[in-house]
Design an enzyme around this catalytic site. Structure first.
Site, PDB file in Angstrom:
ATOM      1  N   PRO A  12       8.498  -0.245  -2.273  1.00 24.42           N
ATOM      2  CA  PRO A  12       8.415   0.757  -2.401  1.00 24.42           C
ATOM      3  C   PRO A  12       6.717   1.513  -2.591  1.00 24.42           C
ATOM      4  O   PRO A  12       6.021   0.297  -2.810  1.00 24.42           O
ATOM      5  CB  PRO A  12       8.366   0.245  -4.016  1.00 24.42           C
ATOM      6  CG  PRO A  12       8.655  -1.126  -4.179  1.00 24.42           C
ATOM      7  CD  PRO A  12       8.930  -1.346  -2.857  1.00 24.42           C
ATOM      8  N   ASN A  13       6.824   2.768  -3.081  1.00 22.41           N
ATOM      9  CA  ASN A  13       5.666   3.383  -2.428  1.00 22.41           C
ATOM     10  C   ASN A  13       5.018   3.985  -1.535  1.00 22.41           C
ATOM     11  O   ASN A  13       4.171   3.940  -1.463  1.00 22.41           O
ATOM     12  CB  ASN A  13       4.674   2.723  -4.067  1.00 22.41           C
ATOM     13  CG  ASN A  13       5.430   3.205  -5.376  1.00 22.41           C
ATOM     14  OD1 ASN A  13       5.920   4.349  -5.731  1.00 22.41           O
ATOM     15  ND2 ASN A  13       6.071   1.812  -6.322  1.00 22.41           N
ATOM     16  N   ARG A  20      -1.237   8.383  -1.178  1.00 23.84           N
ATOM     17  CA  ARG A  20      -1.321   7.470  -1.942  1.00 23.84           C
ATOM     18  C   ARG A  20      -2.527   6.187  -2.784  1.00 23.84           C
ATOM     19  O   ARG A  20      -2.785   5.630  -1.584  1.00 23.84           O
ATOM     20  CB  ARG A  20      -0.310   6.153  -2.077  1.00 23.84           C
ATOM     21  CG  ARG A  20      -0.464   5.309  -3.173  1.00 23.84           C
ATOM     22  CD  ARG A  20       0.436   3.933  -2.828  1.00 23.84           C
ATOM     23  NE  ARG A  20       0.859   2.975  -4.162  1.00 23.84           N
ATOM     24  CZ  ARG A  20       1.243   2.027  -4.072  1.00 23.84           C
ATOM     25  NH1 ARG A  20       2.014   1.658  -2.834  1.00 23.84           N
ATOM     26  NH2 ARG A  20       1.433   0.888  -5.196  1.00 23.84           N
ATOM     27  N   TYR A  25      -5.577   1.639  -0.222  1.00 28.63           N
ATOM     28  CA  TYR A  25      -4.745   1.996   0.597  1.00 28.63           C
ATOM     29  C   TYR A  25      -4.704   2.264   2.194  1.00 28.63           C
ATOM     30  O   TYR A  25      -3.680   2.157   3.396  1.00 28.63           O
ATOM     31  CB  TYR A  25      -2.926   1.688   0.412  1.00 28.63           C
ATOM     32  CG  TYR A  25      -2.671   0.696  -0.669  1.00 28.63           C
ATOM     33  CD1 TYR A  25      -2.532   0.315  -0.696  1.00 28.63           C
ATOM     34  CD2 TYR A  25      -2.823   1.760  -2.067  1.00 28.63           C
ATOM     35  CE1 TYR A  25      -2.348  -0.890  -1.756  1.00 28.63           C
ATOM     36  CE2 TYR A  25      -2.278   1.413  -2.936  1.00 28.63           C
ATOM     37  CZ  TYR A  25      -1.949  -0.413  -3.302  1.00 28.63           C
ATOM     38  OH  TYR A  25      -1.576  -0.998  -4.674  1.00 28.63           O
ATOM     39  N   ASN A  77       6.344  -5.957   3.767  1.00 28.77           N
ATOM     40  CA  ASN A  77       4.848  -5.744   2.700  1.00 28.77           C
ATOM     41  C   ASN A  77       6.050  -5.447   1.525  1.00 28.77           C
ATOM     42  O   ASN A  77       6.622  -4.580   1.035  1.00 28.77           O
ATOM     43  CB  ASN A  77       4.448  -4.874   2.674  1.00 28.77           C
ATOM     44  CG  ASN A  77       2.908  -4.500   1.648  1.00 28.77           C
ATOM     45  OD1 ASN A  77       3.137  -4.460   0.503  1.00 28.77           O
ATOM     46  ND2 ASN A  77       1.892  -3.625   1.875  1.00 28.77           N
ATOM     47  N   ALA A  80       5.279  -3.781  -4.829  1.00 34.63           N
ATOM     48  CA  ALA A  80       5.759  -4.030  -6.074  1.00 34.63           C
ATOM     49  C   ALA A  80       6.596  -5.173  -6.078  1.00 34.63           C
ATOM     50  O   ALA A  80       5.840  -6.118  -7.488  1.00 34.63           O
ATOM     51  CB  ALA A  80       5.718  -3.129  -7.060  1.00 34.63           C
ATOM     52  N   GLU A 101       4.470 -12.161   5.456  1.00 32.95           N
ATOM     53  CA  GLU A 101       3.409 -11.790   4.122  1.00 32.95           C
ATOM     54  C   GLU A 101       2.985 -10.445   4.149  1.00 32.95           C
ATOM     55  O   GLU A 101       1.473 -11.597   4.341  1.00 32.95           O
ATOM     56  CB  GLU A 101       3.944 -12.073   2.848  1.00 32.95           C
ATOM     57  CG  GLU A 101       3.708 -11.046   1.383  1.00 32.95           C
ATOM     58  CD  GLU A 101       3.962 -12.178   0.830  1.00 32.95           C
ATOM     59  OE1 GLU A 101       3.968 -13.544   0.579  1.00 32.95           O
ATOM     60  OE2 GLU A 101       3.316 -11.512  -0.655  1.00 32.95           O
ATOM     61  N   HIS A 103      -0.349  -7.653   3.071  1.00 32.86           N
ATOM     62  CA  HIS A 103       0.081  -6.628   2.279  1.00 32.86           C
ATOM     63  C   HIS A 103      -1.864  -4.996   2.168  1.00 32.86           C
ATOM     64  O   HIS A 103      -2.860  -6.320   2.942  1.00 32.86           O
ATOM     65  CB  HIS A 103      -0.422  -6.963   0.161  1.00 32.86           C
ATOM     66  CG  HIS A 103       0.101  -7.906   0.005  1.00 32.86           C
ATOM     67  ND1 HIS A 103       1.017  -7.949  -0.710  1.00 32.86           N
ATOM     68  CD2 HIS A 103       0.804  -9.370   0.439  1.00 32.86           C
ATOM     69  CE1 HIS A 103       2.138  -8.507  -1.204  1.00 32.86           C
ATOM     70  NE2 HIS A 103       1.955  -9.508  -0.609  1.00 32.86           N
ATOM     71  N   ARG A 110      -7.329  -7.941  -7.293  1.00 29.85           N
ATOM     72  CA  ARG A 110      -7.363  -7.031  -7.970  1.00 29.85           C
ATOM     73  C   ARG A 110      -7.039  -7.372  -9.426  1.00 29.85           C
ATOM     74  O   ARG A 110      -6.655  -8.935  -9.738  1.00 29.85           O
ATOM     75  CB  ARG A 110      -6.003  -6.007  -7.357  1.00 29.85           C
ATOM     76  CG  ARG A 110      -6.690  -5.795  -6.328  1.00 29.85           C
ATOM     77  CD  ARG A 110      -5.901  -4.643  -5.083  1.00 29.85           C
ATOM     78  NE  ARG A 110      -4.991  -3.483  -6.472  1.00 29.85           N
ATOM     79  CZ  ARG A 110      -3.914  -3.116  -5.898  1.00 29.85           C
ATOM     80  NH1 ARG A 110      -3.657  -3.122  -4.627  1.00 29.85           N
ATOM     81  NH2 ARG A 110      -3.613  -2.008  -6.827  1.00 29.85           N
TER      82      ARG A 110
HETATM   83  C1  DQA Z   1       0.441  -3.951  -1.440  1.00 27.53           C
HETATM   84  C2  DQA Z   1       0.220  -4.437  -2.905  1.00 27.53           C
HETATM   85  C3  DQA Z   1       1.108  -4.293  -4.259  1.00 27.53           C
HETATM   86  O1  DQA Z   1       0.277  -5.511  -5.248  1.00 27.53           O
HETATM   87  C4  DQA Z   1       1.350  -3.211  -4.826  1.00 27.53           C
HETATM   88  O2  DQA Z   1       2.298  -3.072  -5.445  1.00 27.53           O
HETATM   89  C5  DQA Z   1       1.685  -2.141  -3.366  1.00 27.53           C
HETATM   90  C6  DQA Z   1       0.946  -2.681  -2.112  1.00 27.53           C
HETATM   91  C7  DQA Z   1      -0.667  -3.800  -0.844  1.00 27.53           C
HETATM   92  O3  DQA Z   1      -0.705  -3.924   0.747  1.00 27.53           O
HETATM   93  O4  DQA Z   1      -1.614  -3.938  -0.986  1.00 27.53           O
HETATM   94  O5  DQA Z   1       2.480  -1.108  -3.386  1.00 27.53           O
HETATM   95  O6  DQA Z   1       1.751  -4.800  -1.658  1.00 27.53           O
END
Ligand code: DQA
Length: 146
Positions: A12-13, A20, A25, A77, A80, A101, A103, A110
């Site tokens: 998501p997002n 964003r 990011y 990825n 959240a 995985e 990120h 963080r």
């Molecule tokens: C994320 C890190 C997560 O904590 C966050 O909720 C994201 C992006 C990253 O790519 O750094 O949406 O996965």
């Protein structure tokens, strides 16, 4: 089953990448990232599919589909859902191939709630904090392992 088919799954997002919180990011869009991964995979003769969803169930359905369509590895990825989703962990546990995985940000630098990952209980490798290069590092590792 061919081991040369990879699914890249974005949670998501991540559809908002580029606009964003670019200070966290980066300013590349998701399409930029996916296109670069597609180019590298094609060069290596690998099949690749890239998917993004804001919905936990759709991510789970995509993992289920990967169990049946010859996908040998998943780069995920979970965004959240990393920190909340036992259901995504369970789906990945039902997938037999490799799981990496990724990120974009260094989640360990963080907020404390980002320090725990359910998905890491399954992942064969975890990459955090390298921005979009993390996806490339994951793909290169898979290609190198063959
Ligand atoms: C994320 C890190 C997560 O904590 C966050 O909720 C994201 C992006 C990253 O790519 O750094 O949406 O996965």
């Amino acid at each position: 089953m061919t081991m040369h088919k990879v699914l890249v799954l974005h949670g998501p997002n991540l559809n908002l990448l580029g606009t964003r919180q670019p200070e966290i990011y980066g300013d590349e869009t998701l399409a930029d990232i996916d296109n670069a991964l597609r180019e590298r995979a094609a060069q290596a003769g690998w099949e690749i599919a890239c998917r993004q969803s804001n919905h936990e169930g759709e991510l789970i359905d995509a993992i289920h589909a990967a169990r049946l369509d010859g996908t040998g590895a998943i780069i995920i990825n979970p965004a959240a859902y990393t920190h909340t989703s036992v259901a995504i962990l369970d789906a990945l546990n039902a997938f037999d191939g490799r799981v990496i995985e990724v990120h974009l940000s260094n989640v360990h630098k963080r907020e404390a709630f980002r320090h725990h990952s359910y998905v890491s209980l399954r992942a064969d490798g975890v990459i955090a904090g390298l921005g979009s290069q993390g996806y490339h590092a994951a793909l290169e590792a898979l290609i190198a392992a063959g």
